[in-house]
Design an enzyme around this catalytic site. Structure first.
Site, PDB file in Angstrom:
ATOM      1  N   TYR A 147      89.158  65.960  65.357  1.00 45.69           N
ATOM      2  CA  TYR A 147      88.872  67.057  64.447  1.00 45.69           C
ATOM      3  C   TYR A 147      88.311  66.561  63.118  1.00 45.69           C
ATOM      4  O   TYR A 147      87.491  67.222  62.504  1.00 45.69           O
ATOM      5  CB  TYR A 147      90.147  67.870  64.168  1.00 45.69           C
ATOM      6  CG  TYR A 147      90.448  68.914  65.208  1.00 45.69           C
ATOM      7  CD1 TYR A 147      90.678  68.562  66.529  1.00 45.69           C
ATOM      8  CD2 TYR A 147      90.512  70.263  64.862  1.00 45.69           C
ATOM      9  CE1 TYR A 147      90.965  69.520  67.481  1.00 45.69           C
ATOM     10  CE2 TYR A 147      90.802  71.221  65.809  1.00 45.69           C
ATOM     11  CZ  TYR A 147      91.030  70.847  67.113  1.00 45.69           C
ATOM     12  OH  TYR A 147      91.317  71.809  68.046  1.00 45.69           O
ATOM     13  N   LYS A 197      95.732  59.081  76.654  1.00 43.72           N
ATOM     14  CA  LYS A 197      94.764  58.699  77.680  1.00 43.72           C
ATOM     15  C   LYS A 197      94.576  57.188  77.544  1.00 43.72           C
ATOM     16  O   LYS A 197      93.478  56.693  77.279  1.00 43.72           O
ATOM     17  CB  LYS A 197      93.467  59.498  77.455  1.00 43.72           C
ATOM     18  CG  LYS A 197      92.434  59.386  78.566  1.00 43.72           C
ATOM     19  CD  LYS A 197      92.800  60.106  79.847  1.00 43.72           C
ATOM     20  CE  LYS A 197      91.770  59.798  80.929  1.00 43.72           C
ATOM     21  NZ  LYS A 197      92.184  60.249  82.273  1.00 43.72           N
ATOM     22  N   ASP A 229      95.602  64.214  81.575  1.00 42.49           N
ATOM     23  CA  ASP A 229      95.156  64.977  82.754  1.00 42.49           C
ATOM     24  C   ASP A 229      96.345  65.298  83.665  1.00 42.49           C
ATOM     25  O   ASP A 229      96.494  66.423  84.146  1.00 42.49           O
ATOM     26  CB  ASP A 229      94.038  64.231  83.511  1.00 42.49           C
ATOM     27  CG  ASP A 229      94.339  62.755  83.764  1.00 42.49           C
ATOM     28  OD1 ASP A 229      95.339  62.238  83.222  1.00 42.49           O
ATOM     29  OD2 ASP A 229      93.577  62.118  84.514  1.00 42.49           O
ATOM     30  N   ASP A 253      95.941  70.793  71.085  1.00 44.66           N
ATOM     31  CA  ASP A 253      95.260  72.090  71.042  1.00 44.66           C
ATOM     32  C   ASP A 253      95.154  72.659  72.451  1.00 44.66           C
ATOM     33  O   ASP A 253      95.494  73.821  72.708  1.00 44.66           O
ATOM     34  CB  ASP A 253      93.859  71.898  70.436  1.00 44.66           C
ATOM     35  CG  ASP A 253      93.072  73.190  70.394  1.00 44.66           C
ATOM     36  OD1 ASP A 253      93.658  74.216  70.002  1.00 44.66           O
ATOM     37  OD2 ASP A 253      91.878  73.181  70.754  1.00 44.66           O
ATOM     38  N   ASP A 257      97.733  75.784  74.394  1.00 43.07           N
ATOM     39  CA  ASP A 257      97.269  77.053  74.977  1.00 43.07           C
ATOM     40  C   ASP A 257      97.760  77.195  76.417  1.00 43.07           C
ATOM     41  O   ASP A 257      98.173  78.273  76.842  1.00 43.07           O
ATOM     42  CB  ASP A 257      95.732  77.148  74.972  1.00 43.07           C
ATOM     43  CG  ASP A 257      95.182  77.821  73.718  1.00 43.07           C
ATOM     44  OD1 ASP A 257      95.841  77.731  72.660  1.00 43.07           O
ATOM     45  OD2 ASP A 257      94.088  78.425  73.789  1.00 43.07           O
TER      46      ASP A 257
HETATM   47  C1  IPM Z   1      94.536  76.354  67.047  1.00 40.87           C
HETATM   48  C2  IPM Z   1      93.128  76.862  67.058  1.00 40.87           C
HETATM   49  C3  IPM Z   1      92.315  76.081  66.032  1.00 40.87           C
HETATM   50  C4  IPM Z   1      92.341  74.631  66.424  1.00 40.87           C
HETATM   51  C5  IPM Z   1      90.864  76.586  65.850  1.00 40.87           C
HETATM   52  C6  IPM Z   1      90.812  78.049  65.485  1.00 40.87           C
HETATM   53  C7  IPM Z   1      90.091  75.770  64.844  1.00 40.87           C
HETATM   54  O1  IPM Z   1      92.575  76.773  68.322  1.00 40.87           O
HETATM   55  O2  IPM Z   1      95.177  76.407  65.978  1.00 40.87           O
HETATM   56  O3  IPM Z   1      95.007  75.922  68.087  1.00 40.87           O
HETATM   57  O4  IPM Z   1      91.512  74.185  67.238  1.00 40.87           O
HETATM   58  O5  IPM Z   1      93.193  73.906  65.919  1.00 40.87           O
HETATM   59 MG    MG Z   2      93.945  76.179  69.809  1.00 43.30          MG
END
Ligand code: IPM
Ligand code: MG
Length: 369
Positions: A147, A197, A229, A253, A257
C-alpha cells in the site's frame, strides 16, 4: 477510576456512511447515558463529502478535529463511479483513508469476525463446517507493504506502460504488529496463525523469521505459519481452526473480506485501527470494513451493525470502557436473537426472522443498550 470525558470525531463519509453512522451515534449516546460518560462528538466531512465541502477528501479542518480528538469513528469513503477524471492521489481512498492511517501511524488493524449461531443460514458454508458459530480475529498490518512502499508509479515505456508497487517491510514493523497479535491471542484461544508467502517473497521470509522470534516471548500462545494461498482455502474448508490470523497489509485486506463473508455479511464486520499506546492513551480509527455500498445508499437497506460494533471497539480500545463495549456487543447479540434482520442477513425460511431497515435496526440496538 477511568476517565469519563472524551472527544470523538465522527466522519461519516460517502454512500451508506451517513445512514449507518447515524445509527452508531444513537447507540453511542445510549451507552453514554447508561455508563455515565460525557462524549463530545463532532461530525466532519471526509471523502467525496470532503471534496464537495472543501475541495479535499480530507479537509484541513477535519484533520485538525481528528488531532484534537481521543478517537475517530469513521464511516466509509469512495464512490467508484464519481468523477473518473480526478487524479488518483486525490481520490478519497488514498487522500482520506490511507492518509489518516499513515498520519496517525495506525499500524494495527483488528477485524473480529463472529458468526453467531442464529445467523448460520447467512454463512455460505455448510453448517457442519461452522462449528458452534465462528469467532476469529484478523490482525492486519496497516501502514506498510504494497500500500505504501516506494517506488509506486506508472510510467510510459516504449510500446506501453509500466507500473510498480513496492512491497517493503522492516523487521521493526513486523515485530510491532506481531506483538499485537500475540498479546490479543493471550486473551482469546491462544493461537496465532501467521500468514505469509515465504516460499516466494523476500518479505515473507523476513515476516516468518520475525514472527517466530517474537512468538518465543509468548510461550503460552501456539504459533502456526501458513502460506496465504493455503490460508484462503483453509478459511472455507475449516475456519474453526483459526483464532488470531496475523497478516501483512494486502493479505489482510483480502482475507478479512473472505472471513467477513463467513461471518454472515460484510455488513457485520467492524474494525479498529490502532497506533501506539502512550500512557493509557491509544488513539484509534474505527470503521466498518465493508465500504460505501453505493447501490443501496440512502434506501434504509444497509446493515448498521458493522458501524455500531466499530463504536463498541472505540469504547473498548480508545476510551477504555470495556463495560460499555460489552453492552453494545450484547445488545447486538440480543437483537439478532430476537430475529431482527437487515436484507443482507435475512432469510425468509427462518421462522422468527423479521426484516427491518437500517433505522429500525439501530433503534432496536440502542434500546437494548
Ligand atoms: C479496507 C478497504 C480499504 C483497504 C480501501 C477502501 C482502500 O478495502 O479497509 O479493507 O484496501 O484497506
Ligand atoms: Mg478491504
Amino acid at each position: 477510576m477511568s476517565a469519563t470525558t472524551f472527544t470523538i470525531a465522527a466522519l461519516a463519509g460517502d454512500g451508506i456512511g451517513p445512514e449507518v453512522m447515524r445509527e452508531a451515534l444513537k447507540v453511542l449516546r445510549a451507552a453514554e447515558a447508561r455508563f455515565g460518560l460525557h462524549l463530545t462528538i463532532t461530525e466532519a466531512p471526509v471523502g467525496w463529502a470532503g471534496i464537495d465541502a472543501a475541495g479535499d477528501a480530507l479537509p484541513a479542518t477535519t484533520l485538525e478535529l481528528c488531532r484534537k480528538s481521543d478517537a475517530i469513528l469513521f464511516g466509509s469513503v469512495g464512490l467508484p463511479d464519481r468523477d473518473p477524471t480526478i487524479p488518483k492521489e486525490k481520490r478519497p481512498e488514498r487522500a482520506a483513508l490511507l492518509r489518516l492511517r499513515k498520519e496517525f501511524s495506525l499500524f494495527a488493524n483488528l477485524r473480529p469476525v463472529r458468526l453467531p449461531k442464529e445467523l448460520s443460514h447467512a454463512c455460505p458454508l455448510r453448517p457442519e463446517r461452522q462449528g458452534g458459530g465462528l469467532d476469529l480475529l484478523v490482525v492486519r498490518e496497516l501502514t506498510g507493504g504494497l500500500y505504501f512502499g516506494q517506488p509506486k508509479k506508472t510510467e510510459d515505456i516504449p510500446g506501453g506502460q509500466r507500473s510498480v508497487d513496492t512491497m517493503v517491510y522492516t523487521s521493526a514493523e513486523v515485530e510491532r504488529i506481531a506483538h499485537v497479535a500475540f498479546r490479543t491471542a493471550r486473551l482469546r484461544r491462544k493461537k496465532v496463525t501467521s500468514i505469509d508467502k515465504a516460499n516466494v517473497l523476500e518479505n515473507g521470509i523476513l515476516w516468518r523469521e520475525v514472527v517466530t522470534r517474537v512468538g518465543r516471548e509468548y510461550p503460552e500462545v501456539t504459533l502456526e505459519h501458513m502460506f496465504v494461498d493455503n490460508a484462503a482455502m483453509q478459511l472455507v474448508l475449516k475456519p474453526t481452526q483459526f483464532d488470531v490470523v496475523l497478516c501483512e497489509n494486502l493479505f489482510g485486506d483480502i482475507l478479512s473480506d473472505e472471513a467477513a463473508a463467513l461471518g454472515g455479511s460484510l455488513g457485520m464486520l467492524p474494525s479498529a485501527s490502532l497506533g501506539n499506546t502512550t500512557g493509557d492513551r491509544t488513539f484509534g480509527l474505527y470503521e466498518p470494513a465493508g465500504g460505501t455500498a453505493p447501490d443501496i445508499a440512502g434506501k434504509d437497506l444497509a446493515n448498521p451493525i458493522a458501524q455500531i460494533l466499530s463504536a463498541g471497539l472505540l469504547l473498548r480500545h480508545s476510551l477504555r470502557h470495556d463495560d460499555a463495549a460489552l453492552a453494545i456487543e450484547a445488545a447486538v447479540q440480543r437483537v439478532i436473537g430476537q430475529g431482527l434482520r437487515t436484507g443482507d442477513i435475512f432469510n425468509p425460511a427462518e421462522p422468527a426472522a423479521r426484516r427491518v431497515g437500517t433505522r429500525e435496526m439501530g433503534d432496536a440496538i440502542a434500546a437494548a443498550v
